[in-house]
Design a protein around this motif. Structure first.
Motif, PDB file in Angstrom:
ATOM      1  N   ARG A  28       0.855  -1.184   0.000  1.00  0.00           N
ATOM      2  CA  ARG A  28       0.000   0.000   0.000  1.00  0.00           C
ATOM      3  C   ARG A  28       0.892   1.236   0.000  1.00  0.00           C
ATOM      4  O   ARG A  28       1.916   1.271   0.680  1.00  0.00           O
ATOM      5  CB  ARG A  28      -0.876  -0.027   1.250  1.00  0.00           C
ATOM      6  CG  ARG A  28      -1.849   1.094   1.371  1.00  0.00           C
ATOM      7  CD  ARG A  28      -2.631   0.975   2.665  1.00  0.00           C
ATOM      8  NE  ARG A  28      -3.276  -0.318   2.782  1.00  0.00           N
ATOM      9  CZ  ARG A  28      -4.586  -0.527   2.620  1.00  0.00           C
ATOM     10  NH1 ARG A  28      -5.375   0.478   2.374  1.00  0.00           N
ATOM     11  NH2 ARG A  28      -5.086  -1.730   2.747  1.00  0.00           N
ATOM     12  N   GLN A  30       0.689   5.541   0.466  1.00  0.00           N
ATOM     13  CA  GLN A  30      -0.169   6.637   0.938  1.00  0.00           C
ATOM     14  C   GLN A  30       0.526   7.969   0.702  1.00  0.00           C
ATOM     15  O   GLN A  30       1.712   8.126   1.009  1.00  0.00           O
ATOM     16  CB  GLN A  30      -0.464   6.473   2.423  1.00  0.00           C
ATOM     17  CG  GLN A  30      -1.328   7.580   2.996  1.00  0.00           C
ATOM     18  CD  GLN A  30      -1.549   7.432   4.490  1.00  0.00           C
ATOM     19  OE1 GLN A  30      -0.756   6.826   5.197  1.00  0.00           O
ATOM     20  NE2 GLN A  30      -2.640   7.994   4.978  1.00  0.00           N
ATOM     21  N   GLU A  37      -4.673   6.877  -0.424  1.00  0.00           N
ATOM     22  CA  GLU A  37      -3.824   5.701  -0.460  1.00  0.00           C
ATOM     23  C   GLU A  37      -4.358   4.711  -1.472  1.00  0.00           C
ATOM     24  O   GLU A  37      -5.534   4.765  -1.850  1.00  0.00           O
ATOM     25  CB  GLU A  37      -3.685   5.053   0.915  1.00  0.00           C
ATOM     26  CG  GLU A  37      -4.954   4.550   1.526  1.00  0.00           C
ATOM     27  CD  GLU A  37      -4.721   3.970   2.912  1.00  0.00           C
ATOM     28  OE1 GLU A  37      -3.601   4.049   3.445  1.00  0.00           O
ATOM     29  OE2 GLU A  37      -5.677   3.414   3.462  1.00  0.00           O
ATOM     30  N   GLN A  38      -3.471   3.837  -1.894  1.00  0.00           N
ATOM     31  CA  GLN A  38      -3.855   2.831  -2.865  1.00  0.00           C
ATOM     32  C   GLN A  38      -3.047   1.563  -2.634  1.00  0.00           C
ATOM     33  O   GLN A  38      -1.849   1.628  -2.338  1.00  0.00           O
ATOM     34  CB  GLN A  38      -3.595   3.350  -4.288  1.00  0.00           C
ATOM     35  CG  GLN A  38      -3.973   2.357  -5.353  1.00  0.00           C
ATOM     36  CD  GLN A  38      -3.876   2.958  -6.734  1.00  0.00           C
ATOM     37  OE1 GLN A  38      -4.043   4.154  -6.908  1.00  0.00           O
ATOM     38  NE2 GLN A  38      -3.601   2.137  -7.707  1.00  0.00           N
ATOM     39  N   MET A  39      -3.712   0.437  -2.780  1.00  0.00           N
ATOM     40  CA  MET A  39      -3.004  -0.832  -2.737  1.00  0.00           C
ATOM     41  C   MET A  39      -2.371  -1.060  -4.109  1.00  0.00           C
ATOM     42  O   MET A  39      -2.876  -0.585  -5.124  1.00  0.00           O
ATOM     43  CB  MET A  39      -3.974  -1.961  -2.393  1.00  0.00           C
ATOM     44  CG  MET A  39      -4.514  -1.836  -0.981  1.00  0.00           C
ATOM     45  SD  MET A  39      -5.632  -3.165  -0.532  1.00  0.00           S
ATOM     46  CE  MET A  39      -4.484  -4.510  -0.415  1.00  0.00           C
TER      47      MET A  39
END
Length: 72
Positions: A28, A30, A37-39
């Motif tokens: 992840r 952020q 945030e992004q996976m």
């Protein structure tokens, strides 16, 4: 003349037992200032998110720089 700015990101990596190939890392990412945030499943996905957030922050900073000062 270009201006320098700093962006902060928090990167959480999940490394399997044998993390030999960085392209197989996942986790992840952020953007600290916005909290977005992004996976990601590949490092390229993480870099794409970082590039996107930096471009968004740059556009926001330019817009704020165009405003007149708050006090005469």
């Amino acid at each position: 003349m270009s201006q320098r700015r700093t962006e902060a990101f928090l990167l959480r990596l999940v490394l399997e037992d044998e993390p030999r190939d960085p392209e197989q890392w996942h986790g992840r990412v952020q953007h600290v200032a916005s909290g977005d945030e992004q996976m990601f499943r590949t490092l390229q996905e993480a870099l794409t998110f970082i590039r996107y957030r930096c471009e968004q922050s740059k556009e926001r900073n330019i817009a704020l720089d165009d405003l007149p000062p708050p006090f005469p």
